[in-house]
Design an enzyme around this catalytic site. Structure first.
Site, PDB file in Angstrom:
ATOM      1  N   ASP A 146     120.559 -62.750 -73.026  1.00 28.89           N
ATOM      2  CA  ASP A 146     121.052 -61.384 -73.235  1.00 28.89           C
ATOM      3  C   ASP A 146     120.272 -60.663 -74.340  1.00 28.89           C
ATOM      4  O   ASP A 146     119.833 -61.285 -75.302  1.00 28.89           O
ATOM      5  CB  ASP A 146     122.544 -61.457 -73.611  1.00 28.89           C
ATOM      6  CG  ASP A 146     123.220 -60.110 -73.481  1.00 28.89           C
ATOM      7  OD1 ASP A 146     122.632 -59.196 -72.873  1.00 28.89           O
ATOM      8  OD2 ASP A 146     124.336 -59.965 -73.997  1.00 28.89           O
TER       9      ASP A 146
ATOM     10  N   ASN B 280     125.302 -57.989 -61.786  1.00 33.18           N
ATOM     11  CA  ASN B 280     124.111 -57.224 -62.182  1.00 33.18           C
ATOM     12  C   ASN B 280     123.613 -56.266 -61.094  1.00 33.18           C
ATOM     13  O   ASN B 280     122.776 -55.406 -61.356  1.00 33.18           O
ATOM     14  CB  ASN B 280     122.962 -58.162 -62.603  1.00 33.18           C
ATOM     15  CG  ASN B 280     123.173 -58.804 -63.957  1.00 33.18           C
ATOM     16  OD1 ASN B 280     122.672 -59.895 -64.235  1.00 33.18           O
ATOM     17  ND2 ASN B 280     123.926 -58.154 -64.838  1.00 33.18           N
TER      18      ASN B 280
HETATM   19  C1  FPP Z   1     120.581 -59.486 -69.944  1.00 32.92           C
HETATM   20  O1  FPP Z   1     120.054 -58.573 -70.912  1.00 32.92           O
HETATM   21  C2  FPP Z   1     119.498 -59.939 -69.099  1.00 32.92           C
HETATM   22  C3  FPP Z   1     119.473 -59.895 -67.737  1.00 32.92           C
HETATM   23  C4  FPP Z   1     120.594 -59.336 -66.961  1.00 32.92           C
HETATM   24  C5  FPP Z   1     118.301 -60.323 -66.970  1.00 32.92           C
HETATM   25  C6  FPP Z   1     117.632 -61.585 -67.481  1.00 32.92           C
HETATM   26  C7  FPP Z   1     116.283 -61.588 -66.883  1.00 32.92           C
HETATM   27  C8  FPP Z   1     115.161 -62.041 -67.468  1.00 32.92           C
HETATM   28  C9  FPP Z   1     115.127 -62.718 -68.765  1.00 32.92           C
HETATM   29  C10 FPP Z   1     113.832 -61.848 -66.796  1.00 32.92           C
HETATM   30  C11 FPP Z   1     113.642 -62.556 -65.502  1.00 32.92           C
HETATM   31  C12 FPP Z   1     113.776 -64.020 -65.600  1.00 32.92           C
HETATM   32  C13 FPP Z   1     112.936 -64.912 -65.078  1.00 32.92           C
HETATM   33  C14 FPP Z   1     113.387 -66.319 -64.968  1.00 32.92           C
HETATM   34  C15 FPP Z   1     111.573 -64.608 -64.646  1.00 32.92           C
HETATM   35  P1  FPP Z   1     120.480 -57.053 -70.839  1.00 32.92           P
HETATM   36  O2  FPP Z   1     119.579 -56.354 -69.886  1.00 32.92           O
HETATM   37  O3  FPP Z   1     121.929 -56.961 -70.495  1.00 32.92           O
HETATM   38  O4  FPP Z   1     120.195 -56.571 -72.293  1.00 32.92           O
HETATM   39  P2  FPP Z   1     121.098 -55.556 -73.119  1.00 32.92           P
HETATM   40  O5  FPP Z   1     122.445 -56.199 -73.275  1.00 32.92           O
HETATM   41  O6  FPP Z   1     120.371 -55.424 -74.416  1.00 32.92           O
HETATM   42  O7  FPP Z   1     121.160 -54.267 -72.350  1.00 32.92           O
END
Ligand code: FPP
Length: 254
Positions: free
Chosen positions: A35, A83
């Site tokens: 996250d 998501n």
């Molecule tokens: C949460 O941060 C993250 C996600 C929903 C996506 C995670 C994806 C990756 C790390 C990249 C793809 C992975 C691979 C294995 C290639 P957020 O977007 O909710 O962040 P925020 O809370 O700061 O908005």
């Protein structure tokens, strides 16, 4: 024949500050909620997809590092069943990063890492489903570490899916309702055969599980930190592991 662990220069694991990790104190399963990517990018005045790109790089580094230090099971929350509510361009950016990773996963990883994907694949692009299956099949016998990627995964969805399968078996006369135990349920989850989570790490300051491995985290130790995922490096992981080593786990006993 011994196979080299790191095949490419750019896939060397990150060097952490020296800290003694005692193998017996390591968790058998570390779960990571990746996250904070969006906030990482926004703080730098960049679009959120840049944060996901950095998050994906960090995932590559930390998964290699987990393998190097001897964590037997490491799971990462890539994309949740919730998501899909995000803007389409952000969903596309995450799926593209996931595809890029799948394309070079077999050169990037040691052959002794087994890849396991959990979640409902039916909604994913065909190319992703096909490549996931190939990677699972080609790494099926590898035993150094299980690398578990949760994609279109939701804990409630997983339990629902398990309940449907068990109900079907009961209807078909394969199983009697009074024979259903906790083990029966565990055996019908996407994680069947894998150990429960010992240490659940969530960076970015949020203090919740967000539907991640809710059954398997029943006795997990939680580690929360304000660091955003792209900055959660090997040294920060070592700090979390040292913290875990000092927890007293009683599993309901005394
Ligand atoms: C949460 O941060 C993250 C996600 C929903 C996506 C995670 C994806 C990756 C790390 C990249 C793809 C992975 C691979 C294995 C290639 P957020 O977007 O909710 O962040 P925020 O809370 O700061 O908005």
């Amino acid at each position: 024949m011994a196979l080299p662990f790191f095949k490419k220069k750019n896939s060397q694991p990150p060097q952490a500050e020296s800290r003694v990790l005692i193998p017996e104190t390591l968790p058998q399963h570390v779960g990571f909620i990746m996250d904070g990517n969006g906030r990482w990018a926004t703080k730098r005045g960049m679009p959120r997809r840049f944060g996901h790109r950095e998050g994906a790089k960090n995932f590559r580094d930390l998964s290699l590092y987990c393998r190097e230090i001897g964590i037997p099971n490491a799971s990462f929350y890539v994309f949740s069943t919730e998501n899909w509510k995000r803007p389409q361009d952000e969903i596309d950016a995450i799926m593209d990063l996931f595809w890029d990773y799948l394309c070079d996963a077999d050169q990037y990883l040691d052959r002794c890492v087994r890849m396991i994907f959990i979640g409902d694949r039916s909604r994913l692009q065909d190319r992703l489903q096909k490549r996931m299956q190939e990677l699972e099949e080609s790494s099926r016998d590898f035993e150094k570490m299980n690398l578990i990627l949760a994609i279109n995964y939701g804990g409630r969805d997983e339990i629902c899916h398990a309940a449907q399968q068990i109900a079907q078996k009961a209807q078909d006369g394969i199983l009697r309702p009074d024979e259903i135990t906790e083990q029966t349920i565990a055996d019908h989850l996407y994680t069947a055969g894998l150990p429960d989570v010992d240490l659940l790490i969530r960076p970015s300051g949020e203090l919740r599980l967000s539907n991640y491995l809710i059954w398997q985290c029943a006795y997990a130790e939680y580690y929360f930190t304000d660091v955003l995922w792209p900055d959660f490096n090997a040294d920060k992981l070592n700090t979390a592991l040292a913290d875990f080593a000092n927890r007293g786990r009683r599993f309901g006993g005394i």
